[in-house]
Scaffold this motif. Structure first.
Motif, PDB file in Angstrom:
ATOM      1  N   GLU A  85       0.914  -1.478   0.305  1.00 36.27           N
ATOM      2  CA  GLU A  85       0.012  -0.391   0.084  1.00 36.27           C
ATOM      3  C   GLU A  85       0.664   1.134   0.261  1.00 36.27           C
ATOM      4  OE1 GLU A  85      -3.267   2.343   2.936  1.00 36.27           O
ATOM      5  OE2 GLU A  85      -2.975   0.428   2.942  1.00 36.27           O
ATOM      6  N   ILE A  86       1.034   2.426  -0.719  1.00 32.59           N
ATOM      7  CA  ILE A  86       1.833   3.287  -1.254  1.00 32.59           C
ATOM      8  C   ILE A  86       1.353   4.711  -0.537  1.00 32.59           C
ATOM      9  CG2 ILE A  86       2.817   5.077  -2.350  1.00 32.59           C
ATOM     10  CD1 ILE A  86       2.813   2.523  -4.743  1.00 32.59           C
ATOM     11  N   ILE A  87       1.488   4.584   0.887  1.00 25.09           N
ATOM     12  CA  ILE A  87       1.292   6.104   1.677  1.00 25.09           C
ATOM     13  C   ILE A  87       1.755   7.640   0.660  1.00 25.09           C
ATOM     14  CG2 ILE A  87       0.714   6.767   3.669  1.00 25.09           C
ATOM     15  CD1 ILE A  87      -0.827   4.443   2.216  1.00 25.09           C
ATOM     16  N   ASP A  88       3.239   7.816   1.090  1.00 23.46           N
ATOM     17  CA  ASP A  88       4.012   8.699   0.167  1.00 23.46           C
ATOM     18  C   ASP A  88       4.899   7.528   0.045  1.00 23.46           C
ATOM     19  OD1 ASP A  88       4.948  10.093   3.476  1.00 23.46           O
ATOM     20  OD2 ASP A  88       5.423   8.180   2.710  1.00 23.46           O
ATOM     21  N   GLU A 111     -12.595   6.369 -13.936  1.00 25.47           N
ATOM     22  CA  GLU A 111     -12.823   6.915 -12.443  1.00 25.47           C
ATOM     23  C   GLU A 111     -12.114   6.875 -11.171  1.00 25.47           C
ATOM     24  OE1 GLU A 111     -16.269   5.417  -9.823  1.00 25.47           O
ATOM     25  OE2 GLU A 111     -16.246   4.287 -11.404  1.00 25.47           O
ATOM     26  N   VAL A 112     -11.261   5.839 -11.179  1.00 24.58           N
ATOM     27  CA  VAL A 112      -9.828   5.593 -10.622  1.00 24.58           C
ATOM     28  C   VAL A 112      -9.133   7.451 -10.987  1.00 24.58           C
ATOM     29  CG1 VAL A 112      -7.874   4.610  -9.544  1.00 24.58           C
ATOM     30  CG2 VAL A 112      -9.675   3.206 -10.081  1.00 24.58           C
ATOM     31  N   GLU A 113      -8.520   7.371 -12.281  1.00 21.22           N
ATOM     32  CA  GLU A 113      -8.157   9.284 -12.318  1.00 21.22           C
ATOM     33  C   GLU A 113      -8.974  10.321 -12.286  1.00 21.22           C
ATOM     34  OE1 GLU A 113      -7.508   8.250 -16.854  1.00 21.22           O
ATOM     35  OE2 GLU A 113      -5.707   6.725 -16.508  1.00 21.22           O
ATOM     36  N   LEU A 119      -8.225  14.234  -5.616  1.00 19.18           N
ATOM     37  CA  LEU A 119      -7.605  14.225  -4.582  1.00 19.18           C
ATOM     38  C   LEU A 119      -5.860  15.243  -4.389  1.00 19.18           C
ATOM     39  CD1 LEU A 119      -7.918  10.443  -3.554  1.00 19.18           C
ATOM     40  CD2 LEU A 119      -9.481  12.164  -1.887  1.00 19.18           C
ATOM     41  N   LYS A 120      -5.401  15.128  -6.033  1.00 19.53           N
ATOM     42  CA  LYS A 120      -4.803  15.524  -5.866  1.00 19.53           C
ATOM     43  C   LYS A 120      -4.569  18.079  -6.084  1.00 19.53           C
ATOM     44  CE  LYS A 120       0.043  16.937  -7.326  1.00 19.53           C
ATOM     45  NZ  LYS A 120       0.455  16.774  -6.190  1.00 19.53           N
ATOM     46  N   ILE A 128       1.115  12.182  -8.097  1.00 20.97           N
ATOM     47  CA  ILE A 128      -0.645  11.417  -8.633  1.00 20.97           C
ATOM     48  C   ILE A 128      -0.723  10.572  -8.953  1.00 20.97           C
ATOM     49  CG2 ILE A 128       0.273  11.641 -10.881  1.00 20.97           C
ATOM     50  CD1 ILE A 128      -3.556  12.784  -9.504  1.00 20.97           C
ATOM     51  N   ASP A 129       0.776   9.578  -8.328  1.00 20.08           N
ATOM     52  CA  ASP A 129       1.206   8.306  -8.626  1.00 20.08           C
ATOM     53  C   ASP A 129       0.497   7.600  -7.047  1.00 20.08           C
ATOM     54  OD1 ASP A 129       1.954   7.657 -10.993  1.00 20.08           O
ATOM     55  OD2 ASP A 129       3.991   8.172 -10.309  1.00 20.08           O
ATOM     56  N   VAL A 130       0.333   8.321  -6.232  1.00 17.64           N
ATOM     57  CA  VAL A 130       0.480   7.888  -4.568  1.00 17.64           C
ATOM     58  C   VAL A 130      -1.392   7.975  -4.381  1.00 17.64           C
ATOM     59  CG1 VAL A 130      -0.083   8.825  -1.904  1.00 17.64           C
ATOM     60  CG2 VAL A 130       2.051   8.933  -3.197  1.00 17.64           C
ATOM     61  N   TYR A 131      -1.855   8.751  -4.674  1.00 15.61           N
ATOM     62  CA  TYR A 131      -3.322   9.253  -4.859  1.00 15.61           C
ATOM     63  C   TYR A 131      -3.918   8.532  -6.030  1.00 15.61           C
ATOM     64  CZ  TYR A 131      -2.668  12.920  -2.104  1.00 15.61           C
ATOM     65  OH  TYR A 131      -2.626  14.087  -1.274  1.00 15.61           O
ATOM     66  N   LEU A 132      -3.352   7.491  -6.793  1.00 20.15           N
ATOM     67  CA  LEU A 132      -4.040   6.830  -7.684  1.00 20.15           C
ATOM     68  C   LEU A 132      -3.920   5.468  -7.270  1.00 20.15           C
ATOM     69  CD1 LEU A 132      -2.144   7.736 -11.706  1.00 20.15           C
ATOM     70  CD2 LEU A 132      -4.644   7.410 -11.058  1.00 20.15           C
ATOM     71  N   HIS A 133      -3.070   4.900  -6.812  1.00 20.25           N
ATOM     72  CA  HIS A 133      -2.720   4.002  -6.200  1.00 20.25           C
ATOM     73  C   HIS A 133      -3.717   3.847  -4.774  1.00 20.25           C
ATOM     74  CE1 HIS A 133      -1.025  -0.103  -4.196  1.00 20.25           C
ATOM     75  NE2 HIS A 133      -1.331   0.576  -3.700  1.00 20.25           N
TER      76      HIS A 133
END
Length: 171
Positions: A85-88, A111-113, A119-120, A128-133
């Motif tokens: 799980e990527i948080i930061d 939808e995820v994008e 969120l970003k 943005i990769d953190v939020y995508l995950h």
């Protein structure tokens, strides 16, 4: 030039004219509407029958220029299974960082994008990769639920620069 999209034993022929990687991505997402995994990668088989990853415009152009015979190109969609799980960025284990340096980029459904972009905007401190995950972990949540959940889990721990807004009680 025509394409065939292959995923989970299902093949769709694309009749739309595709000239960019973005067009390709939109076309297969439309073909498999609601059936794609949260994150996935794309690949095709070249003239040597090697599986070649397709992750950006440069890869797309190379694929198009290599297809000299004009046959339909089969694009295979491969679901991804993340074990972390990527948080930061600082919380990514070293072995995962090595995996993410590879050419294989994750592609998320529309939808995820969209939720990750929102969120970003609301929490600009992370990539943005953190939020995508993060969104891909529970894509059914609304943006509001994702923000609340994110702030309640990570703002208190100091893992990000984001802090939950303080509320003052009126007496």
């Amino acid at each position: 030039m025509s394409f065939k999209f292959c995923y989970n034993g299902e093949i769709h022929r694309c009749s739309k004219t595709i000239t960019t990687f973005k067009d390709l991505k939109e076309s297969f997402q439309l073909a498999y509407k609601g059936k794609l995994p949260i994150s996935f990668s794309l690949q095709y088989f070249d003239e040597d029958n090697d599986a070649v990853l397709l992750s950006d415009e440069k890869d797309f152009k190379a694929m198009m220029s290599a297809n000299k015979d004009g046959k339909p190109i089969k694009i295979h969609i491969k679901g991804e299974d993340d074990e972390y799980e990527i948080i930061d960025q600082s919380s990514i284990p070293e072995e995962y960082k090595e995996r993410t340096k590879s050419k294989e980029e994750k592609i998320y459904n529309k939808e995820v994008e969209e939720k990750a972009k929102r969120l970003k905007e609301l929490l600009p401190d992370n990539d943005i990769d953190v939020y995508l995950h993060y969104v891909s972990l529970d894509p059914e949540k609304t943006v509001e639920e994702l923000v609340d959940d994110y702030l309640s889990k990570y703002a208190k721990t100091g893992t990000t620069a984001v802090s939950k807004p303080k509320t003052t009680k009126k007496k």
